[in-house]
Design a protein around this motif. Structure first.
Motif, PDB file in Angstrom:
ATOM      1  N   GLU A 114       1.295  -1.407  -0.135  1.00 29.82           N
ATOM      2  CA  GLU A 114       0.046   0.051   0.252  1.00 29.82           C
ATOM      3  C   GLU A 114       0.802   1.016   0.207  1.00 29.82           C
ATOM      4  O   GLU A 114       0.520   2.067  -0.514  1.00 29.82           O
ATOM      5  CB  GLU A 114      -0.518   0.163   0.743  1.00 29.82           C
ATOM      6  N   LEU A 159       0.977   4.806  -2.761  1.00 31.20           N
ATOM      7  CA  LEU A 159       0.829   5.667  -1.951  1.00 31.20           C
ATOM      8  C   LEU A 159       2.087   7.154  -2.846  1.00 31.20           C
ATOM      9  O   LEU A 159       2.250   7.530  -3.025  1.00 31.20           O
ATOM     10  CB  LEU A 159       0.221   5.638  -1.031  1.00 31.20           C
ATOM     11  N   LYS A 167       1.968   7.573  -6.050  1.00 27.41           N
ATOM     12  CA  LYS A 167       0.763   8.626  -6.469  1.00 27.41           C
ATOM     13  C   LYS A 167       1.510   9.794  -6.525  1.00 27.41           C
ATOM     14  O   LYS A 167       1.578  10.733  -6.696  1.00 27.41           O
ATOM     15  CB  LYS A 167       0.131   8.133  -5.930  1.00 27.41           C
ATOM     16  N   HIS A 168       1.708  10.022  -4.904  1.00 27.74           N
ATOM     17  CA  HIS A 168       2.247  11.486  -4.414  1.00 27.74           C
ATOM     18  C   HIS A 168       3.454  11.632  -4.036  1.00 27.74           C
ATOM     19  O   HIS A 168       3.786  13.180  -3.833  1.00 27.74           O
ATOM     20  CB  HIS A 168       1.681  11.163  -2.658  1.00 27.74           C
ATOM     21  N   PRO A 196      -1.814  17.798   4.659  1.00 27.08           N
ATOM     22  CA  PRO A 196      -3.345  17.750   3.141  1.00 27.08           C
ATOM     23  C   PRO A 196      -4.130  17.472   3.396  1.00 27.08           C
ATOM     24  O   PRO A 196      -3.831  16.000   4.472  1.00 27.08           O
ATOM     25  CB  PRO A 196      -1.588  17.058   2.289  1.00 27.08           C
ATOM     26  N   GLU A 197      -5.072  17.072   3.260  1.00 36.13           N
ATOM     27  CA  GLU A 197      -6.499  16.204   3.412  1.00 36.13           C
ATOM     28  C   GLU A 197      -5.749  14.634   3.057  1.00 36.13           C
ATOM     29  O   GLU A 197      -7.106  13.539   3.943  1.00 36.13           O
ATOM     30  CB  GLU A 197      -7.675  16.469   2.565  1.00 36.13           C
ATOM     31  N   TRP A 198      -5.424  14.113   2.071  1.00 32.09           N
ATOM     32  CA  TRP A 198      -4.853  13.032   1.851  1.00 32.09           C
ATOM     33  C   TRP A 198      -4.759  12.099   2.770  1.00 32.09           C
ATOM     34  O   TRP A 198      -4.516  10.817   2.687  1.00 32.09           O
ATOM     35  CB  TRP A 198      -4.447  12.189   0.632  1.00 32.09           C
ATOM     36  N   VAL A 199      -3.680  12.486   3.284  1.00 33.70           N
ATOM     37  CA  VAL A 199      -1.813  12.447   4.630  1.00 33.70           C
ATOM     38  C   VAL A 199      -3.221  11.743   6.169  1.00 33.70           C
ATOM     39  O   VAL A 199      -4.020  13.188   6.560  1.00 33.70           O
ATOM     40  CB  VAL A 199      -1.537  12.978   4.381  1.00 33.70           C
ATOM     41  N   ASP A 200      -3.181  10.779   6.504  1.00 36.40           N
ATOM     42  CA  ASP A 200      -3.931  10.562   8.012  1.00 36.40           C
ATOM     43  C   ASP A 200      -2.720   9.457   8.362  1.00 36.40           C
ATOM     44  O   ASP A 200      -1.202   9.108   7.703  1.00 36.40           O
ATOM     45  CB  ASP A 200      -5.213   9.682   7.784  1.00 36.40           C
ATOM     46  N   LYS A 230      -1.977   6.012   6.009  1.00 33.58           N
ATOM     47  CA  LYS A 230      -0.979   6.289   5.287  1.00 33.58           C
ATOM     48  C   LYS A 230       0.619   6.539   5.262  1.00 33.58           C
ATOM     49  O   LYS A 230       1.134   6.408   4.697  1.00 33.58           O
ATOM     50  CB  LYS A 230      -1.679   7.753   4.225  1.00 33.58           C
TER      51      LYS A 230
END
Length: 269
Positions: free
Chosen positions: A53, A57, A60-61, A111-115, A118
């Motif tokens: 996973e 990621l 992609k980022h 950023p919103e996609w980071v938690d 991830k």
């Protein structure tokens, strides 16, 4: 058979067999190590699936700057061997992904996609590439288990030149700076010491032991919770701002006093 027997009796035969055996052992060992790296890193980070996973990621980022295989580019350094702790520090503080190139990446909201999930997955993937410092456990960063007095001695000996005695930060050269430590969590403080982000040097376990790092965390968290008994702390930057405030206030008071005395003399005359 005669040729084989003759070859076995050759003076170099024993060396050839030894070299062949060593080569086979090395090949088997390398195969086991390569097969075990992703699993070991994933287990250290949480789940076996985290590596796969995390790679997805990362591509992609992160690959646009660090390269498809984290080998680094002209824009960003290689991540091979930096370890999960470096990724966790940079991403949890919002420094990565970077908003724009510059002398130093500032702390900012994630950023919103980071938690947390991830971050753990990308950390596991980077850890699988070449090892490196791992994210510390809760006991390693527990300030209650540290000695704040000893931590203060270590902090004053190694850190105040850049971070100030209270961790308020300070300016460095070429646009860089030592950040304020008031927002840093105990885990982030530990990770910064073992990975050396930005202009900070690396303090490995031979330089400052894990127990000493925990004591330094105890000091930092204790100092920033203290109140300023003398009044306004002026950012706790130190004697420069205190002297400037005293100079400005003092000169202003003297000027007002001179105006007041002059005004009284004019009224009498």
């Amino acid at each position: 058979m005669i040729r084989i027997t003759a070859w076995r009796r050759h003076p170099l035969a024993r060396y050839a067999v030894l070299i062949l055996a060593l080569a086979l052992v090395g090949m088997v060992y390398a195969a086991f190590v390569q097969a075990g790296k992703p699993a070991d890193a994933a287990l250290a980070a949480g789940k076996v699936d985290d590596v796969a996973e995390g790679k997805s990621l990362f591509v992609k980022h992160c690959s646009s700057c660090h390269g498809m295989n984290a080998q680094g580019t002209d824009t960003a350094p290689t991540l091979i061997g930096v370890g999960a702790a470096a990724v966790d520090f940079q991403m949890s503080t919002g420094r990565m992904p970077a908003a724009a190139p510059g002398p130093q990446a500032p702390r900012k909201p994630m950023p919103e996609w980071v938690d947390e999930t991830k971050i753990r997955q990308i950390s596991a993937y980077v850890q699988s590439l070449g090892g490196g410092p791992q994210v510390p456990g809760a006991e390693q960063v527990d300030a209650k288990l540290g000695d704040a007095g000893k931590g203060g001695e270590l902090f004053r000996a190694n850190c105040i030149q850049c971070h100030n005695w209270a961790g308020a930060g300070g300016a460095l050269t070429q646009g860089k700076y030592a950040p304020n430590l008031n927002e840093a969590t105990p885990t982030q403080i530990y990770e910064a010491m073992v990975t050396g982000p930005q202009a900070m040097p690396v303090f490995n376990d031979t330089t400052i032991t894990p127990e000493e790092k925990r004591s330094m965390i105890a000091y930092i968290t204790q100092v920033r919770a203290q109140k300023d008994p003398g009044g306004f702390g002026l950012g706790r930057i130190g004697p420069v701002t205190e002297g400037l405030a005293a100079f400005v206030v003092g000169i202003a008071a003297l000027a007002l006093a001179a105006i007041w005395i002059t005004a009284k003399k004019r009224q009498k005359s």
